[in-house]
Structure formats: structure tokens, C-alpha cells
Design a protein around this motif. Structure first.
Motif, PDB file in Angstrom:
ATOM      1  N   GLN A  73      -0.255  58.478  -1.931  1.00  0.00           N
ATOM      2  CA  GLN A  73      -0.308  58.872  -0.518  1.00  0.00           C
ATOM      3  C   GLN A  73      -0.048  60.366  -0.372  1.00  0.00           C
ATOM      4  N   GLU A  74      -0.540  60.909   0.741  1.00  0.00           N
ATOM      5  CA  GLU A  74      -0.225  62.301   1.037  1.00  0.00           C
ATOM      6  C   GLU A  74       1.281  62.401   1.353  1.00  0.00           C
ATOM      7  N   PHE A  75       1.831  63.585   1.093  1.00  0.00           N
ATOM      8  CA  PHE A  75       3.274  63.780   1.342  1.00  0.00           C
ATOM      9  C   PHE A  75       3.484  64.441   2.699  1.00  0.00           C
ATOM     10  N   LYS A  76       4.456  63.904   3.416  1.00  0.00           N
ATOM     11  CA  LYS A  76       4.816  64.457   4.740  1.00  0.00           C
ATOM     12  C   LYS A  76       6.176  65.137   4.600  1.00  0.00           C
ATOM     13  N   CYS A  77       6.188  66.443   4.844  1.00  0.00           N
ATOM     14  CA  CYS A  77       7.456  67.193   4.734  1.00  0.00           C
ATOM     15  C   CYS A  77       8.524  66.482   5.564  1.00  0.00           C
ATOM     16  N   LEU A  78       9.715  66.336   4.989  1.00  0.00           N
ATOM     17  CA  LEU A  78      10.719  65.426   5.564  1.00  0.00           C
ATOM     18  C   LEU A  78      11.236  65.846   6.927  1.00  0.00           C
ATOM     19  N   GLN A 122       5.000  68.485   8.208  1.00  0.00           N
ATOM     20  CA  GLN A 122       3.756  68.987   7.618  1.00  0.00           C
ATOM     21  C   GLN A 122       3.232  67.966   6.598  1.00  0.00           C
ATOM     22  N   VAL A 123       1.915  67.882   6.493  1.00  0.00           N
ATOM     23  CA  VAL A 123       1.292  66.945   5.555  1.00  0.00           C
ATOM     24  C   VAL A 123       0.565  67.755   4.482  1.00  0.00           C
ATOM     25  N   ILE A 124       0.841  67.424   3.201  1.00  0.00           N
ATOM     26  CA  ILE A 124       0.216  68.117   2.064  1.00  0.00           C
ATOM     27  C   ILE A 124      -0.170  67.074   1.030  1.00  0.00           C
ATOM     28  N   PRO A 125      -1.109  67.393   0.142  1.00  0.00           N
ATOM     29  CA  PRO A 125      -1.480  66.445  -0.915  1.00  0.00           C
ATOM     30  C   PRO A 125      -0.298  66.198  -1.850  1.00  0.00           C
ATOM     31  N   PHE A 126      -0.251  64.997  -2.435  1.00  0.00           N
ATOM     32  CA  PHE A 126       0.865  64.671  -3.309  1.00  0.00           C
ATOM     33  C   PHE A 126       0.892  65.568  -4.534  1.00  0.00           C
ATOM     34  N   GLU A 127      -0.266  66.107  -4.922  1.00  0.00           N
ATOM     35  CA  GLU A 127      -0.325  66.965  -6.094  1.00  0.00           C
ATOM     36  C   GLU A 127       0.487  68.248  -5.913  1.00  0.00           C
ATOM     37  N   TYR A 128       0.781  68.595  -4.660  1.00  0.00           N
ATOM     38  CA  TYR A 128       1.537  69.839  -4.403  1.00  0.00           C
ATOM     39  C   TYR A 128       3.050  69.666  -4.678  1.00  0.00           C
TER      40      TYR A 128
END
Length: 555
Positions: A36-41, A45-51
Motif C-alpha cells: 500500500q501507499e504510505f500516508k505520513c502519520l 501526505q501520501v507517498i509510494p511505499f518505496e520511499y
């Protein structure tokens, strides 16, 4: 036991099975899903999990780099298996210093790991912490047992004092009533006593006044005879001028006007007039002539001889009984028209001055001898005892006073005890009265310079080791802990004033211990002292006690 081992094994397996990025605790693993994409806690902000952990800070809150030092505001989680998990700032990751006890913060490259060797000390730290926890638990258990005894004793003491207070308040009503009754009885018997004593003392005062008047009269008759130098049964101005004590303006001579003033503006006075009008005004300043002093000394010697032979002499009752004075000196005539203003001149004046000195010496001697007779006179004038009826009234009044005083003392004692009980019951000795056992005791601690003393619920003082007086650091004020646990500290206030500063005060920190002991004293700031005190009264139930708040240990 088997179930506990099974649960632990399951949790360990579950922990190892849950995949999560480096630096993320198990409690936050659900936020980092690989597919899943990562959502800054915190920022959303939403960023790809690879980041995640790509060594570049994409989230402004730094949550995308939990395992690197890319974000200055990020945090790395040390698992520290066998000890306690903890967070460190991301800047300490791969900085060449082993911050995590498991060394997980210094992973780096293979070349980096060859230079930085972190030893895993978590098991050793965990062992020490468990030993400390066990020692703390043991201390709590031992102290808590003693605390239970304190609680029982404190509650029992409080119940006893409450019961005693109730009993005393009822008894006080009876004691006051008995005292009031005895007071009325006392006043009733004191009235006739006072009347009888006043009557006796009044008669005595009248008798003394009569005796004194007679004494004054005899002294006046004697003085009249001494002043009447020419024995013409009158004292005139010339005879008065012979006595320097009548020199009003202290100019060295007695003028005719001064003598006349003492004679009430008369030329001469007879004995009756002298006694009625003159003697009362001059008796305090009159000095007998030296011839009279000599005669008195002779008479005194005769009286002493008569006393030794058992005879007594009666005082003269009239002027006729007074022996004639010795031959008088020539009377100095009043000044004539051609005489100096003071009436004397030449060698005669010098002779008179010499005679005056002799007269003064003779008079001083006469007065000293006269003083010797006074104690005997005062003893003779001692008031006689009361008659039998009055003495019976006094005895009855004394008995009534004694009964009243005894009743009054009982009322006072009851009031003092009531006040003491109320003062005790007003003090907060803890939620279960566990601190009441400290009252009435004092504890000391000595350092290099001073001996400090704490008397709980009373005072805190210090005294130099070399000797000297105590200095008050404060009187009991109130509990001083935070709102959630106010019994963790005491405050003692309004101690002795510091020079050019505030009044001294003392803050007492309380700790769990198996004995009541003052363990430390310091002065963190000027005139403000701090004591450390251990007591079983501060120990908690072993089930609720812990050596400190720690993060959850990750399995």
C-alpha cells in the motif's frame, strides 16, 4: 506454567513474523504496509511505499525515514530484545556511536560495520533491571507490611481520641457546673469574711493614726521646747532664724520674711498654735539643734541603762515634763538700719558658718541614731491577730476557695486536653492515618557541618556540630506533593529569618523504606532546605508498585 510458555512462544513467533521497516516498533507496524501507499502519520501526505527509508525525507514530519538519519525530526526505535525498547532521534543513526543496547542503530555498510562493532548488552541490562525491580518489589512488600501496622495503629489512635474528646466534652459540662456552684459558695462565705477583716483593719488603722498623732504631738512639743530658746513659752521670728533649714531661697541665711512665712505671718506663736498650725508644715524639714542632739544621746543612754535594770520610761505627756534645754546661745538680733542685708558681718559671720558645719554634723549623727529606733517602733505597731470569730470566718472562706480552685483546675485541665485532642484530629495523617505514627518522634541526620533534625508535623531545625543553639528551618505547614499524590512531600514554613533575606523553609521528600530515617539534607537555594526521609508509610501495595514508568518491552 505451560500456558505462559506457550503464550510467550506465540508472541515471539508473531513478532518475528510481522514484517516492518527498520526503526519501526511493533505497535506501529500496521501503518507501514508493503503493498500500500504510505500516508505520513501526522501530516497526511501520501507517498509510494518505496520511499520508506530511502535516505530522503519526503514527509515533513519525518515518519517516512524511521530507519535513517535523513529527517532531522525523525525517530528510530531500538527493539533492545531482553531489555526495554526505546526511541532515539534519527540523527544518532549510523553516527558511529552505539546508542541502542542491541546495536541496531549502527547497521551501515559492510565496510562501516567492520569499523563499528556494537556489542549487544541488552540481556545484561535486562538482568540488572530485573534485579532492581525485584529488590524494589521486596522493599515495597516489607515496607507495606509495616505500613499496615501503622494504619491499624493510626485508626485505633484516632478512634480513641475521638471517643476521649466526646467523653471530655460531656464531662466538661459537669465540671463547669460544679465550678460555678463552688464559686457561688465561695462568694457567699467571702462576704462576711471581708466585712470582719475590714472592720478589724479599720480599727487598727484608726489606732495607728491615733498613735501617730500622739507621736507627732510629742515631737512637736519637743521641737517647740528646742525652738523656744529664751523659754518664754513662745516661738518667735528670731528663734526661727537660728535654724538654717528654714532658708527658703538657699542664700545662706534665714531672712525675717522667711521665718515669718513659717510662722504663718505671725511674730510669735504659743504651744497650742504651734501644734495646730506650724508643726505640720515644718516637721519634715526641722532639725533639732546640736544641744538637743547631745541631750537625746544622754537620755538614750539612760534609757538603755534602765532597760538593762528592767525599768521602763514613759514618754513625756506634756510640755512641763520636757527637761529644759541646755543654756542657749546668744540670740542674734534682727538686722538694724546700718547692718548688712543678711543681718550678720565680720568675724561673727565666719564663726557662725563654722558653727553651722558643727551643727550639721551633730544633726546627721542625731538622725542616724534616731533611725536605729525605728524598727522597734514598727514592730510595736504590728497589727494584732484577728479575733476568734474573724479567724473562723477566714478558715471557712479559705476552705471554700480551695474547693473552688481545685474545681477551676479541673475545668482548665479538661479544656487543655480538649484543645490538644482537637488539634490532633485536625491534622491530615494520610488517607488511612498511616503517617500518624510519626507524630511525637524526631529524626536526625549529620553532615560535615550540621546536625539536622526533623520532627514530623512539628518542626525542622539545624544545629552546628561544633555546638550552639538550634536554628528553626520551619514549622509544620502542609502536604506539598502534586495533586495526584500530595503525600509524597511535606512543607515546613516560617522558620528563622535569614539575614537580609526571607524566612527559612524546608521541603521534605518522602520515600518508601523499611524504617523511619532522615537520609539526607541540603540547601538547594538560599534559605530553602530540602530533606530526604524514608518511611514505611510511603510504601505501596506490591501489586500497584513499580520502580518507575517504562516503555512497553517489545518481545
Amino acid at each position: 506454567m505451560f500456558l505462559t510458555i506457550l503464550c510467550s512462544a506465540f508472541l515471539l513467533f508473531f513478532t518475528e513474523a510481522v514484517e516492518r521497516p527498520r526503526g519501526v516498533p511493533l505497535s506501529k507496524a500496521s501503518f507501514y504496509q508493503v503493498d500500500q501507499e504510505f500516508k505520513c502519520l501526522t501530516t497526511g501526505q501520501v507517498i509510494p511505499f518505496e520511499y520508506i527509508n530511502d535516505n530522503y525525507c519526503d514527509c515533513t514530519d519525518g515518519t517516512d525515514e524511521p530507519g535513517t538519519s535523513a529527517c532531522a525530526n525523525g525517530f528510530f526505535y531500538c527493539e533492545n530484545k531482553g531489555f526495554r525498547g526505546e526511541y532515539i532521534t534519527s540523527s544518532r543513526v549510523n553516527d558511529g556511536i552505539c546508542d541502542c543496547c542491541d546495536g541496531s542503530d549502527e547497521y551501515g555498510t559492510e565496510e562501516f560495520q567492520e569499523n563499528i562493532k556494537c556489542i549487544n548488552t541488552c540481556n545484561e541490562l535486562g538482568r540488572k533491571e530485573r534485579e532492581e525491580r525485584e529488590a524494589f518489589q521486596q522493599l515495597q512488600e516489607q515496607g507495606y507490611k509495616i505500613k499496615q501496622e501503622y494504619i491499624q495503629q493510626g485508626k485505633r489512635t484516632k478512634d480513641e481520641k475521638r471517643a476521649r474528646l466526646s467523653e471530655l466534652e460531656k464531662e466538661q459540662v459537669k465540671l463547669v457546673a460544679a465550678k460555678d456552684e463552688l464559686q457561688a459558695k465561695k462568694e457567699q462565705v467571702e462576704a462576711p469574711e471581708k466585712e470582719a477583716k475590714d472592720r478589724h483593719e479599720k480599727a487598727w488603722e484608726e489606732f495607728k493614726a491615733k498613735k501617730q498623732a500622739e507621736k507627732d504631738r510629742l515631737a512637736g512639743i519637743k521641737a517647740f521646747a528646742e525652738l523656744d530658746v529664751n523659754s518664754d513659752s513662745a516661738v518667735d521670728i528670731v528663734e526661727m532664724r537660728r535654724h538654717s533649714e528654714f532658708d527658703i531661697d538657699s542664700d545662706g541665711t534665714v531672712s525675717e520674711e522667711e521665718a515669718r512665712e513659717y510662722l504663718s505671718d505671725s511674730e510669735k506663736v504659743d504651744l497650742d498654735t504651734f501644734l495646730d498650725r506650724i508643726w505640720s508644715t515644718i516637721k519634715d524639714i526641722y532639725k533639732p539643734p546640736p544641744e538637743a542632739a547631745d541631750a537625746d544621746m544622754e537620755a538614750k543612754g539612760e534609757r538603755e541603762s534602765e532597760d538593762l535594770s528592767g525599768s521602763t520610761a514613759s514618754p513625756p505627756e506634756s510640755p512641763d515634763d520636757i527637761p529644759a534645754p541646755p543654756s542657749p546661745k546668744p540670740v542674734v538680733p534682727p538686722p538694724g538700719p546700718d547692718s548688712p542685708a543678711d543681718g550678720f558681718h565680720g568675724d561673727e559671720e565666719m564663726d557662725d558658718e563654722y558653727d553651722d558645719d558643727e551643727e550639721d554634723n551633730d544633726r546627721d549623727f542625731y538622725e542616724e541614731e534616731d533611725e536605729k529606733d525605728k524598727p522597734k517602733t514598727e514592730e510595736e505597731l504590728k497589727m494584732p491577730p484577728y479575733d476568734e470569730e474573724t479567724q473562723n470566718l477566714i478558715a471557712a472562706a479559705d476552705a471554700a476557695r480551695n474547693e473552688y480552685n481545685e474545681a477551676e483546675n479541673k475545668v482548665r485541665d479538661a479544656e487543655n486536653e480538649i484543645n490538644g485532642l482537637k488539634k490532633y484530629l485536625e491534622v491530615d495523617y494520610g488517607p488511612d492515618e498511616e503517617f500518624s505514627s510519626l507524630r511525637g518522634q524526631c529524626f536526625e541526620y549529620t553532615d560535615r557541618e550540621y546536625t539536622y533534625k526533623l520532627c514530623p508535623f512539628d518542626k525542622a531545625v539545624q544545629k552546628p556540630k561544633s555546638g550552639g543553639s538550634e536554628t528553626s528551618l520551619g514549622k509544620w505547614g502542609h502536604w506539598y506533593g502534586p495533586e495526584e499524590d500530595k503525600y509524597v512531600a511535606m512543607k515546613y514554613e516560617n522558620g528563622q529569618n535569614c539575614w537580609n533575606g526571607p524566612n527559612r523553609s524546608c521541603h521534605v521528600n518522602l520515600h518508601c523504606g523499611t524504617e523511619n530515617k532522615l537520609t539526607g539534607a541540603s540547601e538547594p537555594s538560599r534559605c530553602e532546605y530540602q530533606f530526604e526521609f524514608t518511611t514505611p508509610a510511603r510504601c505501596q501495595s506490591p501489586d500497584s508498585a513499580s520502580p518507575g514508568s517504562h516503555e512497553h518491552t517489545e518481545l
